[in-house]
Design an enzyme around this catalytic site. Structure first.
Site, short mmCIF file in Angstrom:
data_model
loop_
_atom_site.label_atom_id
_atom_site.label_comp_id
_atom_site.label_asym_id
_atom_site.label_seq_id
_atom_site.Cartn_x
_atom_site.Cartn_y
_atom_site.Cartn_z
N ASP A 57 -51.09 -18.87 17.75
CA ASP A 57 -50.63 -19.64 16.61
C ASP A 57 -49.10 -19.58 15.63
OD1 ASP A 57 -51.06 -21.67 14.93
OD2 ASP A 57 -53.16 -21.81 14.55
N GLU A 114 -55.78 -25.76 5.36
CA GLU A 114 -55.68 -24.32 6.37
C GLU A 114 -56.72 -23.82 4.75
OE1 GLU A 114 -53.56 -22.53 9.14
OE2 GLU A 114 -52.17 -24.81 9.25
C1 BGC Z 1 -51.94 -24.28 12.47
C2 BGC Z 1 -52.60 -24.70 13.80
C3 BGC Z 1 -50.92 -25.78 13.73
C4 BGC Z 1 -49.78 -24.82 14.04
C5 BGC Z 1 -47.92 -25.35 13.67
C6 BGC Z 1 -50.58 -23.46 12.08
O1 BGC Z 1 -51.00 -22.83 10.90
O2 BGC Z 1 -53.31 -22.96 13.07
O3 BGC Z 1 -52.75 -25.38 14.12
O4 BGC Z 1 -51.14 -26.83 14.99
O5 BGC Z 1 -50.05 -24.37 13.01
O6 BGC Z 1 -48.41 -26.63 13.08
#
Ligand code: BGC
Length: 674
Positions: free
Chosen positions: A362, A562
């Site tokens: 990630d 998030e």
């Molecule tokens: C998230 C992921 C996402 C990635 C790319 C991260 O902060 O946890 O779910 O796919 O960013 O944007």
């Protein structure tokens, strides 16, 4: 004979010099000190011993010759679409230098202003993939055409201006439709889809999303999210279908089938399909108090038991349905970050589940792994050793490529392990048909935001609605009886007339936003369209006309994504101002029945307010097609949605999941006549 030997020797020397040039003589390019020379020397020795046992059956000399070619012949096996994917991958790998292989493992952001990689950078660093993080739209604008032009530029450089012409994978968070883009259809977030019980619908949404993604030339979707939140204080709860992993599994599998096509069928990874990502592996719904990126406080043995009890099921089914990629989760288990957990990635995901696709890290998550001394290169090596194939450290693409080269040259990473990752990445690219057709698709762009996809989203909205409360408003009437014949409808609440609020996070921008951020139908517009009546609207519920027969009030969460969505148990509620709208209406006329529509990513505390409402409908984060709400309120459709989360009364009840603190059981959902 003598001449032949001499020729071979010359080729070997040329190969060695060339390889030094291509690898930049060791780490951080341009380092020509003795360490660099030693590293390159080690590389030759390492390669020699490995080449002796190389699987291609080619001689060492032939491999070195291929790696030295400036131009690859047109009749190279890997360029021949009639050959099998395995043959093509093996052939292509035989031409690849160490640096070219290392670069395949690296994903960079498109945003060059922040240090991402632009198309031209692929000539010096032929990276395997590029991403747009949440909201990272092309500088030129946010239409499908802007995106297509930008991604095509990368593909053009990758396929036409690099030695091997390997197309890139382009990844995007199309988590509820291709949701970074203006004007596309935005489907309900997974929390809503999880209430539908309709896997066929979810499969169709996956397919529609993949088509919109391939339209712009992207080919890798970072979805679906397969967590099962135990604490809705977690800011990513709305990305998940259910609190129960066993119920998440069939939704996830359906999404994967829709995005990639049915495994084994002709449509699998065909033109309108994209790579799906089962994310985030694993345990993210179990962190203490729902803290994003937090720790699961369990021993390793307890966690293994938890996986066996069903938490692994969504990933198992995703793998069985052919998911080509799995994204590792930010969380830790028993203090160890998943990105560095070899047991979870290599033993369980690869070993027990038999996953042979791409494991991707990630965003900047490798940097969170704890290593003695805290050096990034040690974090990187730990992650690769744990089983990672593709790094998503979006602004460290140069360092990472150079580091991987360095690891192999210095024997820290085996050539075989590197080859494993490269094989998996190239396999996906060949399977997707990118070598034949790497570009965007103008025909699909024409279909983006089509009536057909909007109709699908509208259906999803209808099916995701959960009726939570349905009181009598007169001896023989409930709210729906009133709605049927009402001429004078009052609509109130900010969220009732706000596309951005309806869509939630991961819409146009990473966090999402309130306001008219894209094309769509608000709840208010949907009511007007479906009833053909001119409803009166007020944001704060004031100035309600005297002749009002019924009030429809949206009570909403504002968008977040998030960690920004993490809440304490005390703050796990709608803002007071939201419920004040209901109070304002009751103050003006206590006899007007009030139907509340909740626009929310989770089951928030609301027990002290629910008496003010005669009926409550949970619409989750419905997306752009809110005629679907009016269809059910006013039309012949009934409510079919069921809660896939337990709804507790108070913050403390949520915390301890208290049985006697349950407001609505999981599985709950009323009908109009109830
Ligand atoms: C998230 C992921 C996402 C990635 C790319 C991260 O902060 O946890 O779910 O796919 O960013 O944007």
């Amino acid at each position: 004979m003598k001449n032949l030997k001499k020729m071979i020797l010359c080729m070997l020397v040329a190969a060695l010099v060339g390889s030094m040039l291509l690898t930049g003589c060791g780490k951080k390019g341009g380092n020509t000190d003795s360490t660099g020379e030693n590293a390159s020397q080690a590389n030759v020795e390492e390669n020699s011993s490995q080449n002796e046992e190389n699987k291609s059956g080619m001689s060492e000399e032939e491999l070195l010759r291929r790696q030295q070619l400036e131009v690859i012949p047109d009749d190279a096996v890997y360029k021949d679409a009639s050959k099998s994917v395995e043959e093509r991958v093996a052939d292509l790998m035989s031409y690849m230098t160490l640096k070219e292989k290392a670069a395949q493992m690296v994903m960079a952001e498109r945003n060059t202003a922040s240090g991402g990689a632009g198309p031209a950078d692929l000539q010096s660093y032929p990276l395997g993939s590029i991403l747009s993080g949440g909201g990272s739209a092309p500088a030129s604008g946010n239409t499908s055409q802007d995106w297509a032009k930008m991604i095509d530029q990368y593909q053009q450089v990758a396929t036409e201006k690099t030695r091997l012409g390997i197309p890139i994978l382009y990844g995007i968070d199309a988590v509820h439709g291709n949701s970074n883009l203006f004007g596309v259809t935005i489907f309900p977030h997974n929390v809503g889809l999880g209430a539908t019980g309709d896997y066929e619908l979810v499969e169709k949404i996956g397919a529609a999303t993949a088509k919109d993604v391939r339209a712009i030339g992207a080919n890798w979707i970072f979805a679906p999210t397969l967590g099962n939140p135990q604490y809705v204080t977690w800011g990513r709860s709305y990305e998940c279908f259910s609190e129960d992993a066993k119920e998440v599994a069939p939704y996830g599998a359906a999404y994967v089938r829709g995005m990639q096509g049915v495994l084994g069928s002709d449509e699998f990874l065909s033109q309108s399909k994209a790579l799906a990502t089962a994310k985030h592996y694993i345990g993210e719904g179990y962190t203490m108090n729902g803290m994003n990126q937090g720790n699961v406080n369990m021993s390793d043995e307890e966690f293994d038991e938890l996986l066996k009890s069903g938490v692994i099921e969504p990933f198992k089914q995703a793998v069985e349905n052919g998911a080509k990629t799995v994204m590792i989760s930010y969380n830790s288990v028993n203090g160890l970050k998943c990105h560095g957990n070899k047991h979870l990635i290599t033993d369980i995901l690869r070993g027990e589940l038999g996953f042979d696709g791409i494991v991707i890290g990630d965003y900047n998550a490798i940097q969170q792994i704890t290593v003695p001394g805290g050096k990034f290169e040690d974090q990187l090596l730990t992650a690769i050793d744990a089983g990672l194939d593709v790094t998503m450290e979006p602004f460290m693409w140069r360092e990472i490529t150079d580091d991987i080269v360095d690891f192999v040259e210095n024997g820290k990473l085996s050539q075989e392990r590197l080859d494993d990752s490269v094989r998996r990445i190239l396999t996906a690219k060949f399977e997707l048909g990118l070598f034949e057709n790497p570009y965007s698709n103008a025909d699909y762009i024409k279909e983006t935001g089509s009536d057909e996809s909007r109709e699908l989203a509208r259906q999803a909205v209808r099916e995701s609605l959960v009726l939570l409360k349905n009181d009598k408003v007169a001896a023989d009437k409930n709210v729906f009886d009133v709605l049927k014949n009402a001429e004078n409808i009052f609509v109130a609440g900010k969220g009732a007339n706000d596309i951005g609020t309806q869509c939630g996070g991961w819409t146009i921008s990473w966090q999402g936003q309130t306001g008219k951020c894209t094309i769509g139908t608000t709840i208010l517009d949907g009511i007007k369209e479906v009833t053909g009546k001119d409803a009166v609207y007020s944001r704060d519920g004031k100035d309600m006309p005297e002749n009002t027969e019924i009030a429809i009030v949206a009570v909403s969460e504002i968008p977040y994504a998030e960690s920004n969505g993490d809440r304490t148990y005390k703050s796990l509620q709608f803002m007071n101002s939201e419920w004040k709208v209901v109070e304002a209406i009751k103050e003006q006329n206590p006899d007007v029945p009030v139907l509340v529509i909740l626009i929310t990513g989770r089951t928030l505390v609301m027990d002290k307010y629910i008496d003010n409402a005669d009926a409550i409908v949970c619409a989750w984060l419905p997306g752009t097609e809110c005629e679907g709400i009016a269809d059910v309120l006013f039309g012949d459709y009934d409510f079919t949605g069921k809660l896939n989360y337990t709804w507790f009364k108070t913050g403390d009840d949520f915390k301890d999941r208290k049985e006697d603190g349950v407001l609505f059981e999981k599985g709950f959902g009323l009908k109009k006549a109830d």
